[in-house]
Scaffold this motif. Structure first.
Motif, PDB file in Angstrom:
ATOM      1  N   PRO A  15       0.835  -1.200   0.000  1.00 52.06           N
ATOM      2  CA  PRO A  15       0.000   0.000   0.000  1.00 52.06           C
ATOM      3  C   PRO A  15       0.868   1.249   0.000  1.00 52.06           C
ATOM      4  O   PRO A  15       2.035   1.221   0.428  1.00 52.06           O
ATOM      5  N   ALA A  16       0.324   2.350  -0.477  1.00 47.36           N
ATOM      6  CA  ALA A  16       1.105   3.577  -0.619  1.00 47.36           C
ATOM      7  C   ALA A  16       1.699   4.038   0.699  1.00 47.36           C
ATOM      8  O   ALA A  16       2.843   4.513   0.748  1.00 47.36           O
ATOM      9  N   VAL A  17       0.960   3.902   1.784  1.00 43.46           N
ATOM     10  CA  VAL A  17       1.468   4.361   3.075  1.00 43.46           C
ATOM     11  C   VAL A  17       2.682   3.551   3.497  1.00 43.46           C
ATOM     12  O   VAL A  17       3.582   4.059   4.172  1.00 43.46           O
ATOM     13  N   ALA A  18       2.744   2.270   3.076  1.00 46.21           N
ATOM     14  CA  ALA A  18       3.899   1.442   3.410  1.00 46.21           C
ATOM     15  C   ALA A  18       5.116   1.797   2.576  1.00 46.21           C
ATOM     16  O   ALA A  18       6.222   1.332   2.851  1.00 46.21           O
ATOM     17  N   LEU A  19       4.919   2.612   1.541  1.00 49.40           N
ATOM     18  CA  LEU A  19       6.028   3.091   0.711  1.00 49.40           C
ATOM     19  C   LEU A  19       6.475   4.492   1.098  1.00 49.40           C
ATOM     20  O   LEU A  19       7.262   5.116   0.390  1.00 49.40           O
ATOM     21  N   GLY A  20       5.961   4.995   2.226  1.00 48.45           N
ATOM     22  CA  GLY A  20       6.410   6.290   2.722  1.00 48.45           C
ATOM     23  C   GLY A  20       5.560   7.472   2.332  1.00 48.45           C
ATOM     24  O   GLY A  20       5.915   8.614   2.628  1.00 48.45           O
ATOM     25  N   PHE A  21       4.424   7.215   1.649  1.00 51.78           N
ATOM     26  CA  PHE A  21       3.554   8.320   1.257  1.00 51.78           C
ATOM     27  C   PHE A  21       2.607   8.663   2.403  1.00 51.78           C
ATOM     28  O   PHE A  21       2.219   7.786   3.190  1.00 51.78           O
ATOM     29  N   VAL A  22       2.228   9.936   2.492  1.00 51.74           N
ATOM     30  CA  VAL A  22       1.372  10.428   3.578  1.00 51.74           C
ATOM     31  C   VAL A  22       0.089  10.971   2.974  1.00 51.74           C
ATOM     32  O   VAL A  22       0.127  11.906   2.164  1.00 51.74           O
ATOM     33  N   PRO A  23      -1.072  10.410   3.342  1.00 49.64           N
ATOM     34  CA  PRO A  23      -2.345  10.895   2.776  1.00 49.64           C
ATOM     35  C   PRO A  23      -2.567  12.363   3.103  1.00 49.64           C
ATOM     36  O   PRO A  23      -2.112  12.876   4.132  1.00 49.64           O
ATOM     37  N   ARG A  24      -3.270  13.032   2.203  1.00 47.64           N
ATOM     38  CA  ARG A  24      -3.590  14.445   2.427  1.00 47.64           C
ATOM     39  C   ARG A  24      -4.417  14.581   3.701  1.00 47.64           C
ATOM     40  O   ARG A  24      -5.314  13.806   3.964  1.00 47.64           O
ATOM     41  N   GLY A  25      -4.125  15.606   4.465  1.00 46.15           N
ATOM     42  CA  GLY A  25      -4.843  15.813   5.722  1.00 46.15           C
ATOM     43  C   GLY A  25      -4.183  15.084   6.870  1.00 46.15           C
ATOM     44  O   GLY A  25      -4.621  15.213   8.011  1.00 46.15           O
ATOM     45  N   ARG A  26      -3.136  14.307   6.619  1.00 45.13           N
ATOM     46  CA  ARG A  26      -2.352  13.586   7.614  1.00 45.13           C
ATOM     47  C   ARG A  26      -3.215  12.637   8.436  1.00 45.13           C
ATOM     48  O   ARG A  26      -4.155  13.037   9.105  1.00 45.13           O
ATOM     49  N   PRO A  27      -2.927  11.327   8.390  1.00 43.47           N
ATOM     50  CA  PRO A  27      -3.711  10.359   9.149  1.00 43.47           C
ATOM     51  C   PRO A  27      -3.521  10.569  10.645  1.00 43.47           C
ATOM     52  O   PRO A  27      -2.474  11.044  11.086  1.00 43.47           O
ATOM     53  N   SER A  28      -4.541  10.182  11.387  1.00 41.59           N
ATOM     54  CA  SER A  28      -4.495  10.404  12.832  1.00 41.59           C
ATOM     55  C   SER A  28      -3.395   9.610  13.495  1.00 41.59           C
ATOM     56  O   SER A  28      -2.939   9.950  14.586  1.00 41.59           O
ATOM     57  N   SER A  29      -2.949   8.501  12.841  1.00 45.12           N
ATOM     58  CA  SER A  29      -1.908   7.694  13.457  1.00 45.12           C
ATOM     59  C   SER A  29      -0.552   8.384  13.438  1.00 45.12           C
ATOM     60  O   SER A  29       0.370   7.970  14.106  1.00 45.12           O
ATOM     61  N   ILE A  30      -0.401   9.483  12.643  1.00 46.06           N
ATOM     62  CA  ILE A  30       0.844  10.226  12.603  1.00 46.06           C
ATOM     63  C   ILE A  30       0.561  11.611  13.155  1.00 46.06           C
ATOM     64  O   ILE A  30      -0.014  12.461  12.480  1.00 46.06           O
ATOM     65  N   PRO A  31       0.912  11.885  14.407  1.00 43.48           N
ATOM     66  CA  PRO A  31       0.540  13.163  15.030  1.00 43.48           C
ATOM     67  C   PRO A  31       1.258  14.325  14.383  1.00 43.48           C
ATOM     68  O   PRO A  31       2.377  14.196  13.894  1.00 43.48           O
ATOM     69  N   ALA A  32       0.584  15.463  14.361  1.00 46.34           N
ATOM     70  CA  ALA A  32       1.202  16.681  13.832  1.00 46.34           C
ATOM     71  C   ALA A  32       2.320  17.118  14.746  1.00 46.34           C
ATOM     72  O   ALA A  32       2.229  17.001  15.959  1.00 46.34           O
ATOM     73  N   PRO A  33       3.424  17.627  14.203  1.00 42.26           N
ATOM     74  CA  PRO A  33       4.547  18.049  15.038  1.00 42.26           C
ATOM     75  C   PRO A  33       4.220  19.343  15.775  1.00 42.26           C
ATOM     76  O   PRO A  33       3.365  20.114  15.357  1.00 42.26           O
ATOM     77  N   PRO A  34       4.914  19.605  16.886  1.00 35.15           N
ATOM     78  CA  PRO A  34       4.733  20.880  17.590  1.00 35.15           C
ATOM     79  C   PRO A  34       5.112  22.041  16.689  1.00 35.15           C
ATOM     80  O   PRO A  34       5.842  21.893  15.718  1.00 35.15           O
ATOM     81  N   GLN A  35       4.661  23.243  17.075  1.00 40.29           N
ATOM     82  CA  GLN A  35       4.866  24.431  16.251  1.00 40.29           C
ATOM     83  C   GLN A  35       6.337  24.679  15.956  1.00 40.29           C
ATOM     84  O   GLN A  35       6.718  25.005  14.847  1.00 40.29           O
ATOM     85  N   GLN A  36       7.215  24.511  16.983  1.00 41.00           N
ATOM     86  CA  GLN A  36       8.632  24.839  16.826  1.00 41.00           C
ATOM     87  C   GLN A  36       9.495  23.581  16.832  1.00 41.00           C
ATOM     88  O   GLN A  36      10.629  23.618  17.292  1.00 41.00           O
ATOM     89  N   GLU A  37       9.011  22.487  16.297  1.00 36.90           N
ATOM     90  CA  GLU A  37       9.746  21.226  16.373  1.00 36.90           C
ATOM     91  C   GLU A  37      11.042  21.300  15.572  1.00 36.90           C
ATOM     92  O   GLU A  37      11.089  21.887  14.486  1.00 36.90           O
ATOM     93  N   ASP A  38      12.094  20.705  16.114  1.00 38.60           N
ATOM     94  CA  ASP A  38      13.374  20.621  15.420  1.00 38.60           C
ATOM     95  C   ASP A  38      13.209  19.802  14.135  1.00 38.60           C
ATOM     96  O   ASP A  38      12.604  18.725  14.152  1.00 38.60           O
ATOM     97  N   PRO A  39      13.763  20.277  12.968  1.00 36.15           N
ATOM     98  CA  PRO A  39      13.568  19.566  11.695  1.00 36.15           C
ATOM     99  C   PRO A  39      14.081  18.126  11.725  1.00 36.15           C
ATOM    100  O   PRO A  39      13.475  17.233  11.158  1.00 36.15           O
TER     101      PRO A  39
END
Length: 427
Positions: A72-96
């Motif tokens: 599946p695409a997600v297993a190849l490193g692709f990220v669905p638009r809108g970001r899936p809930s299983s991958i939390p959004a990073p903090p505002q000032q997160e280190d790259p």
């Protein structure tokens, strides 16, 4: 714009031997199968995926990529638009760097879950597995050129075909890997077929042929289809069935491959010429070999071809087929001409072919009324080939019978009789 490289896709491409251009081509073919229209991707499209500039390909490209890779695409490193809930959004000032590690780690976890919805991941079969089988196949090809027709070669090739099929069922694989495994299994089985033909075990050869044809269809590989049908034409020619030989060889010659690669066209025409010779058609024999020679001269030696083709088809093999055809026609001086050309051009490892050509040369010389020269030629055949190769053994027996009929009671016959006794003692 801040992008994160798709290292998962990059790693998968490296493991399976894909460049950006070759993956784009594979996906385009998959799109055509899905939609009926060719895809429009190129190497830059894949590079955009790897660079992270495209994080979620369009639906058709995404589905086609999943068909090619088996993931599946997600297993190849692709990220669905809108970001899936299983991958939390990073903090505002997160280190790259931390952001990159978090994303890649989450994708890797998704890949593992997609690949193995249980307690353990199934084995992944890759091109490295195919390459290991093909390396062993090259050893069988080399053995065939040294000995030819041996039951042991037939059995080893058939066992390797079974091993390739067992590997198909031992884990997950991409469509490309599975196609290559079927093509390899078909190639191994066709080598078993050729060993049986060379050993005059025709019923067994036909059984190998049917299995090889089925595997070739599943692979979609035109080169192996050509090899199997071309072998079938040779088999029927040796069996004295020219109509079947023409029909089988025509299947090989009508493949699109022969229009793309002049060397395959040359081999198809040369074998057609040999069949014409067996059918006693002088005009068609001459025309076929003229066309075969012309096609060989047009072939680009730098083009990619499978190992079995590179291992045997060259000017020497073309002359060998012409020798066989002109012997069958009774044109013995022309046959001798092609025999000398063949022997001069044969590569050192072609031991079986040298024995066959030498025996045929002896027949051509004897038929021209030169028993002494013919006998001297026949005595050059190695004892191993004379006693252990079915085709050579039969041709030498026929040579001895013709020699005794041509020069009964002569010293030459006595010399030949004594020499063949040493062969039998050596065996």
């Amino acid at each position: 714009m801040d992008t994160t490289r798709n290292t998962v896709l990059e790693a998968w491409m490296t493991e399976h031997g894909y460049s950006s251009n070759s993956l784009a081509e594979a996906v385009n073919r998959a799109i055509e199968r899905l939609t009926g229209r060719p895809g429009g991707l190129d190497g830059s499209s894949v590079r955009a995926w790897k660079a992270g500039r495209v994080t979620w390909p369009k639906s058709a490209a995404r589905k086609a990529l999943e068909d090619v890779t088996g993931l599946p695409a997600v297993a190849l490193g692709f990220v669905p638009r809108g970001r899936p809930s299983s991958i939390p959004a990073p903090p505002q000032q997160e280190d790259p760097d931390m952001k990159r590690r978090t994303l890649v780690g989450s994708i890797a976890a998704a890949a593992a879950a997609a690949a193995a919805p249980g307690t353990a991941s199934p084995r992944r079969i890759g091109m490295s597995d195919v390459n290991r089988l093909n390396k062993r196949f090259a050893e069988i090809i080399a053995s065939d050129h040294r000995h030819g027709g041996q039951l042991g070669i037939e059995q080893r090739a058939a066992a390797l075909a079974d091993e390739a099929l067992n590997l198909q069922n031992s884990g997950s694989a991409t469509q490309r890997v599975r196609s290559n495994l079927y093509a390899s299994a078909a190639a191994f089985r066709s080598s078993a077929m050729w060993a049986a033909i060379d050993g005059r075990r025709y019923d067994v050869a036909k059984a190998h042929m049917r299995e090889a044809q089925a595997l070739a269809e599943m692979s979609g590989d035109q080169t192996i289809k050509f090899r199997i049908w071309s072998h079938a034409g040779t088999m029927y020619r040796h069996m004295g069935r020219p109509a079947d030989a023409f029909a089988a060889n025509d299947v090989a010659r009508n493949l699109h491959l022969t229009r793309r690669d002049p060397l395959f066209a040359s081999l198809g025409m040369a074998r057609q010429g040999a069949i014409h010779g067996a059918a006693q058609d002088r005009t068609s024999t001459r025309r076929a070999f003229e066309q075969a020679q012309d096609a060989m001269l047009r072939a680009n030696a730098a083009d990619y071809r499978p190992v079995w083709m590179l291992a045997f088809y060259d000017q020497a093999e073309l002359d060998s087929l012409a020798l066989s055809a002109h012997l069958a026609l009774g044109d013995y001086s022309t046959a001798e001409y092609h025999a000398h050309r063949c022997l001069y051009a044969l590569r050192p490892h072609m031991i079986r072919s040298r024995a066959i050509t030498t025996t045929r040369l002896a027949h051509a010389q004897l038929a021209q009324g030169a028993p002494e020269a013919a006998t001297a030629t026949a005595m050059k055949v190695p004892a191993e080939a004379a006693t252990q190769h079915a085709r050579v053994t039969r041709m030498l027996q026929e040579f001895g019978a013709a020699l005794r009929a041509t020069a009964p009671g002569s010293p030459t016959v006595q010399t030949w009789t004594e020499h063949t006794t040493t062969w039998r003692m050596a065996a």
